[in-house]
Design an enzyme around this catalytic site. Structure first.
Site, mmCIF file in Angstrom:
data_model
loop_
_atom_site.group_PDB
_atom_site.id
_atom_site.type_symbol
_atom_site.label_atom_id
_atom_site.label_comp_id
_atom_site.label_asym_id
_atom_site.label_seq_id
_atom_site.Cartn_x
_atom_site.Cartn_y
_atom_site.Cartn_z
ATOM 1 N N ARG A 32 -10.390 -0.687 15.482
ATOM 2 C CA ARG A 32 -10.172 0.155 14.310
ATOM 3 C C ARG A 32 -11.093 -0.369 13.216
ATOM 4 O O ARG A 32 -12.289 -0.079 13.232
ATOM 5 C CB ARG A 32 -8.684 0.152 13.916
ATOM 6 N N MET A 85 11.461 23.509 1.699
ATOM 7 C CA MET A 85 10.542 22.727 0.891
ATOM 8 C C MET A 85 11.227 22.021 -0.275
ATOM 9 O O MET A 85 10.970 20.840 -0.537
ATOM 10 C CB MET A 85 9.412 23.617 0.355
ATOM 11 N N LYS A 105 0.834 -1.197 0.000
ATOM 12 C CA LYS A 105 0.000 0.000 0.000
ATOM 13 C C LYS A 105 0.874 1.255 0.000
ATOM 14 O O LYS A 105 2.089 1.184 0.198
ATOM 15 C CB LYS A 105 -0.920 -0.022 1.218
ATOM 16 N N TYR A 154 17.033 29.440 6.237
ATOM 17 C CA TYR A 154 16.000 30.066 7.046
ATOM 18 C C TYR A 154 16.416 30.140 8.517
ATOM 19 O O TYR A 154 17.019 29.209 9.064
ATOM 20 C CB TYR A 154 14.693 29.292 6.947
#
Length: 348
Positions: free
Chosen positions: A133, A296, A41, A248
């Site tokens: 769950r 990013m 998955k 940053y």
């Protein structure tokens, strides 16, 4: 007019097919006569689900699991003899796709079972043995599935990564009681960590996931082999004087005149922001510490002590999931599934 050539990648994942296969074979060899499936998955835990499926199918894995129906089409066509199952079951809205695709649902609610019963097709089902769950309640399972062709009856362990936790045995015993009343082709309880709990948890089929891809422990107690490493291209090299800052918040201050390489890799690619100041790259075998915050799309490394580099060269960036997770304050699951689509995935 022909299409222009694709632009060259700026970051790539170097993926070790031999390590992937060896991890699966270790699990398969530890469970005796039980079948060893593979959970693929989240795009094969970030590495590329179809590439993973083809490599494991070629060495004998016959059962694969994804979470959602939209994960099925990219895996097609399936090799001969392969079963593919969808762990979240099937809703009424998903029925047209489910009936058209070569996969079967792992039914998790009585409503799903009622919908699927009308098809007359085989299914799998999940019992909630204590995780609270997904899954059928133990007391309703026999009635809900009565007369259905259940290929595999599953449950899922909540605390398998803690062998001493009492819920492991509670869940095992609960599932054994349900299994005694519900006919199925096979019974399955153990994920990667569950396999390490021993033969009482192996049953007929096991479903390793994270352990295939470099996370967690393997049979015998050793750490899973890392399957992925990163490379990122240097966009710019810069000489920073002693006392100069990088990135940053000026989070890195050069203690000496330093050569800084800024590479095309950031947290949008899955290189976690938590690796700011603690991660590293290598160049020519020399460790190059992270310099400042991961942003990013960019990360910076101090390459002062590395062999001469040029803009456009590649830096090697290790990606052992457990080591990086510890440094970043995350889990190996989170780091793997966050690997982005800007990487070129290169299998060896």
């Amino acid at each position: 007019m022909s299409s222009p050539p694709p632009p060259p990648p700026q970051a790539r994942l170097l993926l070790d097919g031999a390590a992937l296969i060896a991890n699966w074979q270790d699990f398969a060899g530890a469970v005796g006569a039980a079948a060893c499936a593979a959970a693929i998955k989240a795009d094969g835990y970030g590495l590329g689900a179809r590439a993973v499926l083809l490599r494991l199918a070629a060495v004998g894995c016959r059962h694969f699991y994804v979470a959602h129906w939209q994960e099925v089409p990219p895996l097609l066509p399936l090799p001969a003899g392969i079963t593919l199952s969808v762990l979240h079951g099937v809703t009424a809205g998903e029925m047209p796709a489910a009936l058209a695709l070569p996969a079967r649902p792992v039914l998790v609610t009585a409503a799903q079972a009622a919908v699927w019963r009308q098809t007359g097709r085989p299914c799998e089902a999940m019992v909630d043995s204590g995780m609270n769950r997904l899954g059928l309640a133990p007391g309703e399972t026999a009635d809900v599935l009565a007369g259905m062709d259940v290929a595999v009856l599953h449950s899922h362990l909540a605390c398998a990564d803690n062998p001493a936790h009492p819920l492991n045995e509670v869940q095992r015993a609960c599932f054994a009681e349900v299994a005694a009343r519900v006919p199925a082709g096979a019974y399955a309880l153990a994920n990667s960590a569950g396999i390490l709990l021993g033969p009482g948890y192996h049953l007929d089929l096991v479903r390793p996931g994270i352990g295939l891809f470099g996370g967690g422990l393997m049979p015998g107690g050793r750490v899973s082999r890392a399957v992925a490493a990163m490379q990122a291209r240097i966009i710019q090299l810069r000489d920073v004087p002693a006392g100069g800052t990088v990135g940053y918040a000026a989070a890195f201050t050069a203690a000496r005149p330093s050569r800084i390489a800024t590479v095309a890799l950031g947290y949008a690619d899955g290189y976690a922001r938590g690796l700011s100041g603690v991660g590293w790259a290598t160049a020519g075998g020399v460790r190059c510490p992270a310099a400042g915050r991961v942003s990013m799309d960019l990360a910076a490394f101090d390459v002062t002590d590395a062999p001469p580099l040029a803009e456009g060269d590649w830096l090697d960036i290790p990606f052992d999931p457990e080591t990086m997770a510890g440094l970043a304050g995350r889990t190996s699951y989170e780091l793997l599934v966050a690997l982005g689509q800007r990487f070129e995935r290169v299998w060896a």
